[in-house]
Design a protein around this motif. Structure first.
Motif, short mmCIF file in Angstrom:
data_model
loop_
_atom_site.label_atom_id
_atom_site.label_comp_id
_atom_site.label_asym_id
_atom_site.label_seq_id
_atom_site.Cartn_x
_atom_site.Cartn_y
_atom_site.Cartn_z
N PRO A 343 0.72 -1.32 0.22
CA PRO A 343 -0.06 0.14 0.14
C PRO A 343 0.80 1.30 0.08
CG PRO A 343 -0.62 -1.45 1.85
CD PRO A 343 0.58 -2.05 1.27
N ARG A 344 0.21 2.16 -0.50
CA ARG A 344 1.08 3.64 -0.16
C ARG A 344 1.28 3.91 1.03
NH1 ARG A 344 4.24 5.24 -3.19
NH2 ARG A 344 4.26 7.20 -3.03
N PRO A 345 1.97 4.82 1.43
CA PRO A 345 2.25 5.27 2.85
C PRO A 345 1.15 5.93 3.34
CG PRO A 345 4.12 6.07 1.40
CD PRO A 345 3.10 5.63 0.48
N MET A 346 0.90 5.49 4.64
CA MET A 346 -0.29 6.31 5.39
C MET A 346 -0.30 7.89 5.60
SD MET A 346 -0.95 4.39 9.16
CE MET A 346 0.61 4.85 9.88
N ALA A 347 0.47 8.40 5.24
CA ALA A 347 0.87 9.96 5.26
C ALA A 347 0.03 10.42 4.01
CB ALA A 347 2.22 10.34 5.25
N GLU A 348 -0.15 9.63 2.95
CA GLU A 348 -0.84 10.19 1.78
C GLU A 348 -2.30 9.46 1.51
OE1 GLU A 348 0.84 7.92 -2.27
OE2 GLU A 348 2.42 9.17 -0.81
N THR A 349 -2.50 8.70 2.42
CA THR A 349 -4.00 7.78 2.25
C THR A 349 -5.02 9.09 2.59
OG1 THR A 349 -3.66 6.88 4.14
CG2 THR A 349 -2.67 6.01 2.31
N ILE A 350 -6.07 8.57 2.39
CA ILE A 350 -7.55 9.23 2.52
C ILE A 350 -7.73 8.96 3.92
CG2 ILE A 350 -9.76 9.34 2.09
CD1 ILE A 350 -9.48 8.68 -0.62
#
Length: 410
Positions: A343-350
Motif C-alpha cells: 500500500p502507499r504510505p499512510m501519510a498520503e492516504t485518505i
C-alpha cells in the motif's frame, strides 16, 4: 439550570467527531472546552471538501452498515443514534442543503466545506463551546490532569470527563499523526496498528511505462480479486495509473481486502478487465482484422478501442512482441494481472485502519482502562470506503461518546 451545569468536559481534537461531540455535550448543559493542536479546527474536513465534500451516502440500511466490514454491528449501533438522514437534517439546520448525486453520494448543493465549517464553528462558539487552538495534548499528569503543549509552554487542564477525537494517521500535517498511540498504550489501552486505508498500491512498473502513462485514467474497467474468505469478487469503476502504481476510487473500494491479503500472504494479484463491453470471443474476432500496415498499438486502438494507457498496460504484461499471439492478447485484456507490492504510505492516504480496539471501550465509548475518558472518530479501530461513510461514522461516534459522557457524569 442544567443538572450538568457544574461539570466541565474537555474535547481534544477539532475534527468532525470532536466538534460534534462538543455540540451534543454543550446542548446537554455541560461546560465544554475544545482543544485543537493546529491553529484552527477542521483542517482535514476542509481538505475533504476539495472533492466536493461527500457528507454521506443514500444507501439504505442495513446496506449502509455493511460498508464497515468487520465492525458493521458496532458502527451500526452508533448509526441507530445518528444516521445519514440525521446528518442531512443537521446540515440543513446550518443552512446547508444537500442533494444525492448519480452515484448515491450526498453532497452540499454548493459542494463546499468552508461555509459549512465556518457556520458550524460560529454556532458552537455562540452556544458557549470554548475553543483553544495550538494546544497539543501530551497525556496525563500524575494527578490526572491533562497535559497540553502550547506556544507559551506546557499547561495542565482539569476536566470532569474527556473526549479524545485525535484522528488516525493520514495527513499528519493536518494534525492526525497517531502520536497518541503510545500514550494510551502506556495506560493499558489495547490498540491495533494503524494501516493505510482508501489507498493506492505500488507496482513495479518499468521506467518506460511509468514515464509515459503516469496520471492516465483507466475507465471503465472491471476489477477482479479474491476476498479474505476466498470468494471471487468483481467491481466496475475507474482508477488511475500513478508513477508508483495504481490508485483511484475503484482501488480504494478494494483496498481493505487487497491490504489484508498482502499482510497475510505477502503477495496479491489484482486483475483488470480493460474492455468490459466485449467478451473474449469478440475481442479475438476484432483483433483478427487485417492491420493494413498499421502498428499493433494502432491496431489495438482501432480494433479493440484501447487508449494509449490500456495498450501500454498490455505491453507491460506481455512484452513488446504481444502482437504475435492474438489469443493471449484477448485473454489478457479481459484479465490483465497486476502484482501489487505494498500500500502507499499512510501519510498520503485518505484514511487509516486500526486504532483503539472497540473491545477496549464500553458501549458509551469510554475506555475501560481509563474511566472518564471517551474516544470517537477515526482513532477508533474501524474503516470504510470513501462515499460518505467515513464522515457519517465520525459524526455518529461523536454523538455516541457524548451520550456516554452524560451517562457517566450522572
Amino acid at each position: 439550570m442544567s443538572k450538568h451545569a457544574d461539570k466541565t468536559v474537555a474535547v481534544i481534537g477539532g475534527g468532525p467527531a470532536g466538534l460534534f461531540a462538543a455540540e451534543r455535550l454543550r446542548a446537554s448543559g455541560l461546560k465544554v472546552n475544545l482543544y485543537e493542536a493546529k491553529g484552527s479546527p477542521g483542517r482535514k474536513f476542509l481538505i475533504a471538501g476539495k472533492g466536493g465534500l461527500n457528507l454521506t451516502h443514500s444507501d439504505p440500511r442495513p446496506l449502509f452498515d455493511s460498508r464497515y466490514r468487520e465492525r458493521q454491528a458496532e458502527v451500526g449501533a452508533w448509526l441507530d443514534g445518528f444516521d445519514a438522514d440525521a446528518l442531512r437534517r443537521w446540515a440543513a439546520a446550518l443552512g446547508v442543503e444537500t442533494y444525492v448525486g448519480s452515484s448515491g453520494r450526498v453532497f452540499p448543493v454548493d459542494r463546499k466545506a468552508a461555509p459549512l465549517l465556518r457556520g458550524w464553528v460560529r454556532r458552537l462558539k455562540e452556544q458557549g463551546v470554548r475553543f483553544h487552538v495550538q494546544h497539543r495534548w501530551l497525556g496525563w499528569s500524575e494527578d490526572g490532569s491533562l497535559r497540553m503543549a502550547t506556544a507559551e509552554g506546557e499547561i495542565s487542564v482539569r476536566a470532569d470527563a474527556t473526549v479524545l477525537a485525535l484522528g488516525g494517521g493520514s495527513w499528519p500535517e493536518l494534525g492526525s499523526d497517531g502520536s497518541w498511540i503510545p500514550v494510551l498504550q502506556a495506560r493499558g489501552v489495547d490498540t491495533a496498528p494503524l494501516q493505510p486505508a482508501n489507498c493506492g498500491f505500488d507496482i513495479d512498473w518499468t521506467p518506460h511505462f511509468s514515464s509515459r502513462h503516469a496520471g492516465a485514467p483507466l475507465k471503465p474497467v472491471i476489477a477482479h480479486w479474491t476476498d479474505l474468505q476466498g470468494q471471487a469478487q468483481a467491481l466496475q469503476g475507474e482508477c488511475v495509473v500513478s508513477k508508483y502504481g495504481i490508485e483511484g476510487s475503484l482501488i480504494y473500494a478494494l483496498a481493505a481486502d487487497l491490504r489484508e491479503t498482502l499482510n497475510r500472504d505477502g503477495a496479491v494479484t489484482l486483475e483488470l478487465d480493460l474492455v468490459p463491453g466485449r467478451d473474449e470471443a469478440r475481442l479475438l474476432a476484432d483483433l483478427g482484422r487485417a492491420r493494413k500496415g498499421r502498428s499493433f498499438g494502432e491496431h489495438l486502438r482501432r480494433a479493440a478501442g484501447l487508449d494509449a494507457a490500456k495498450a501500454g498496460l498490455l505491453f507491460e504484461v506481455l512484452g513488446k512482441d504481444a502482437g504475435n499471439d492474438s489469443a493471449a492478447v484477448a485473454r489478457t485484456l479481459k484479465r490483465l494481472p497486476l502484482q501489487l507490492v505494498r500500500p502507499r504510505p499512510m501519510a498520503e492516504t485518505i484514511s487509516t485502519a486500526g486504532g483503539v480496539r472497540l473491545e477496549a471501550l464500553d458501549d458509551g465509548l469510554m475506555l475501560k482502562a481509563q474511566p472518564g475518558v471517551f474516544c470517537a472518530g477515526e482513532m477508533l479501530d474501524w474503516e470504510a470506503p470513501t462515499g460518505g461513510y467515513l464522515l457519517t461514522a465520525c459524526y455518529a461516534s461523536g454523538q455516541r461518546a457524548a451520550e456516554g459522557v452524560e451517562r457517566w457524569l450522572l
